[in-house]
Write a protein that holds these residues in place. Structure first.
Motif, PDB file in Angstrom:
ATOM      1  N   GLU A  54       0.824  -1.211   0.000  1.00  0.00           N
ATOM      2  CA  GLU A  54       0.000   0.000   0.000  1.00  0.00           C
ATOM      3  C   GLU A  54       0.858   1.260   0.000  1.00  0.00           C
ATOM      4  O   GLU A  54       0.613   2.203  -0.768  1.00  0.00           O
ATOM      5  CB  GLU A  54      -0.935  -0.007   1.208  1.00  0.00           C
ATOM      6  N   SER A  55       1.880   1.273   0.858  1.00  0.00           N
ATOM      7  CA  SER A  55       2.752   2.450   0.935  1.00  0.00           C
ATOM      8  C   SER A  55       3.618   2.593  -0.310  1.00  0.00           C
ATOM      9  O   SER A  55       3.874   3.707  -0.779  1.00  0.00           O
ATOM     10  CB  SER A  55       3.640   2.361   2.179  1.00  0.00           C
ATOM     11  N   LYS A  56       4.051   1.465  -0.865  1.00  0.00           N
ATOM     12  CA  LYS A  56       4.826   1.518  -2.110  1.00  0.00           C
ATOM     13  C   LYS A  56       4.004   2.137  -3.238  1.00  0.00           C
ATOM     14  O   LYS A  56       4.522   2.902  -4.051  1.00  0.00           O
ATOM     15  CB  LYS A  56       5.290   0.121  -2.511  1.00  0.00           C
ATOM     16  N   LEU A  59       3.955   5.892  -2.780  1.00  0.00           N
ATOM     17  CA  LEU A  59       5.236   6.508  -3.095  1.00  0.00           C
ATOM     18  C   LEU A  59       5.537   6.418  -4.595  1.00  0.00           C
ATOM     19  O   LEU A  59       6.125   7.336  -5.178  1.00  0.00           O
ATOM     20  CB  LEU A  59       6.360   5.859  -2.289  1.00  0.00           C
ATOM     21  N   TYR A  60       5.135   5.337  -5.207  1.00  0.00           N
ATOM     22  CA  TYR A  60       5.308   5.146  -6.660  1.00  0.00           C
ATOM     23  C   TYR A  60       4.707   6.319  -7.430  1.00  0.00           C
ATOM     24  O   TYR A  60       5.331   6.864  -8.339  1.00  0.00           O
ATOM     25  CB  TYR A  60       4.651   3.821  -7.048  1.00  0.00           C
ATOM     26  N   HIS A  61       3.529   6.736  -7.050  1.00  0.00           N
ATOM     27  CA  HIS A  61       2.866   7.846  -7.740  1.00  0.00           C
ATOM     28  C   HIS A  61       3.522   9.186  -7.412  1.00  0.00           C
ATOM     29  O   HIS A  61       3.567  10.085  -8.258  1.00  0.00           O
ATOM     30  CB  HIS A  61       1.379   7.865  -7.401  1.00  0.00           C
ATOM     31  N   ALA A  62       4.041   9.330  -6.193  1.00  0.00           N
ATOM     32  CA  ALA A  62       4.705  10.578  -5.802  1.00  0.00           C
ATOM     33  C   ALA A  62       6.118  10.674  -6.374  1.00  0.00           C
ATOM     34  O   ALA A  62       6.710  11.752  -6.378  1.00  0.00           O
ATOM     35  CB  ALA A  62       4.752  10.693  -4.283  1.00  0.00           C
ATOM     36  N   ALA A  63       6.636   9.541  -6.861  1.00  0.00           N
ATOM     37  CA  ALA A  63       8.008   9.493  -7.381  1.00  0.00           C
ATOM     38  C   ALA A  63       8.022   9.234  -8.882  1.00  0.00           C
ATOM     39  O   ALA A  63       8.830   8.449  -9.398  1.00  0.00           O
ATOM     40  CB  ALA A  63       8.816   8.432  -6.641  1.00  0.00           C
ATOM     41  N   ASN A  64       7.103   9.886  -9.574  1.00  0.00           N
ATOM     42  CA  ASN A  64       7.078   9.843 -11.041  1.00  0.00           C
ATOM     43  C   ASN A  64       6.930   8.433 -11.610  1.00  0.00           C
ATOM     44  O   ASN A  64       7.437   8.128 -12.696  1.00  0.00           O
ATOM     45  CB  ASN A  64       8.335  10.508 -11.620  1.00  0.00           C
ATOM     46  N   LYS A  65       6.268   7.566 -10.856  1.00  0.00           N
ATOM     47  CA  LYS A  65       5.978   6.192 -11.288  1.00  0.00           C
ATOM     48  C   LYS A  65       7.248   5.424 -11.686  1.00  0.00           C
ATOM     49  O   LYS A  65       7.262   4.682 -12.670  1.00  0.00           O
ATOM     50  CB  LYS A  65       4.963   6.195 -12.432  1.00  0.00           C
ATOM     51  N   GLN A  66       8.282   5.579 -10.878  1.00  0.00           N
ATOM     52  CA  GLN A  66       9.512   4.823 -11.113  1.00  0.00           C
ATOM     53  C   GLN A  66       9.339   3.417 -10.551  1.00  0.00           C
ATOM     54  O   GLN A  66       9.094   3.231  -9.357  1.00  0.00           O
ATOM     55  CB  GLN A  66      10.703   5.519 -10.459  1.00  0.00           C
ATOM     56  N   ASP A 156       8.158  14.204  -6.375  1.00  0.00           N
ATOM     57  CA  ASP A 156       7.490  15.462  -6.092  1.00  0.00           C
ATOM     58  C   ASP A 156       7.428  15.640  -4.580  1.00  0.00           C
ATOM     59  O   ASP A 156       6.741  14.885  -3.879  1.00  0.00           O
ATOM     60  CB  ASP A 156       6.077  15.474  -6.693  1.00  0.00           C
ATOM     61  N   LYS A 157       8.149  16.621  -4.105  1.00  0.00           N
ATOM     62  CA  LYS A 157       8.284  16.830  -2.659  1.00  0.00           C
ATOM     63  C   LYS A 157       6.931  16.968  -1.963  1.00  0.00           C
ATOM     64  O   LYS A 157       6.662  16.306  -0.953  1.00  0.00           O
ATOM     65  CB  LYS A 157       9.141  18.064  -2.406  1.00  0.00           C
TER      66      LYS A 157
END
Length: 200
Positions: A54-56, A59-66, A156-157
């Motif tokens: 769930e947390s990944k 973060l995946y979406h907040a980190a440009n889907k890396q 994205d901070k």
């Protein structure tokens, strides 16, 4: 592993195997990294360990889907604390207990630190500096323990702050994936010391 070998072997690994990294191991790595230096021993770093599906996903979406966010065993959100200086009283007491300073120096130390951190620039610089020193140590102890890492600034901070309810006094300095994987490409060249060092 000797330090030189750790430095030579460490690479920014971007593709990870399926591997479960247990929390006891993570705590052990974080404890070792916490030996990093910090001004007045304020230890400005805080860490959010992202290791659930769930947390990944958040973060995946907040980190440009890396994709490495999902593939890695965990990702560390490494934060710098703008208010770390507020613990200087506890630091002073610890120093007195360990006979690093005499008790009569306590109030002078507290006054010096509080005066330094009246500057917003100093607060921010020290938060990022402390978090970055911790991050480098974490990469090295992880490499020494046989784990791959990758420091990341591609996020994205504000999205990270919102997704993980990060309080205003914490700055996301970087993300760092960790897990099992290897970099097979030849290392990119490094500039020689003669190109960036100047003696005076």
């Amino acid at each position: 592993m000797e330090l030189t070998k750790v430095l030579e072997n460490r690479r920014s690994v971007k593709s990870y195997e399926q591997y479960h990294l247990d929390r006891e191991t993570i705590y052990n790595l974080l404890d070792k990294a916490a030996l990093s230096p910090s001004a007045w021993n304020l230890q400005q770093w805080k860490v959010i360990v992202v290791d659930t599906d769930e947390s990944k996903e958040k973060l995946y979406h907040a980190a440009n889907k890396q994709i490495k966010i999902k593939e890695a065993s965990a990702t560390f959100i490494i934060l710098g604390d703008l208010n770390a200086h507020e613990t200087i009283g506890d630091v002073a007491d610890d120093w007195i207990e360990h006979e690093h300073i005499p008790a009569e120096k306590r109030e002078g130390l507290i006054e010096t630190v509080n005066r330094f951190f009246e500057s917003e620039t100093n607060k921010r610089d020290e938060a990022v500096r402390g978090a970055s020193l911790f991050a480098m140590s974490l990469m090295l102890v992880s490499e020494d323990a046989g784990y791959a890492t990758c420091p990341m600034i591609g996020f994205d901070k504000q999205s990270v702050i919102d997704a993980f309810n990060i309080e205003d006094n914490f700055i996301p300095a970087m993300l760092m994936t960790i897990g099992k994987g290897e970099m097979t490409n030849e290392r990119a060249s490094r500039l020689p010391a003669s190109s960036f060092a100047k003696f005076e």
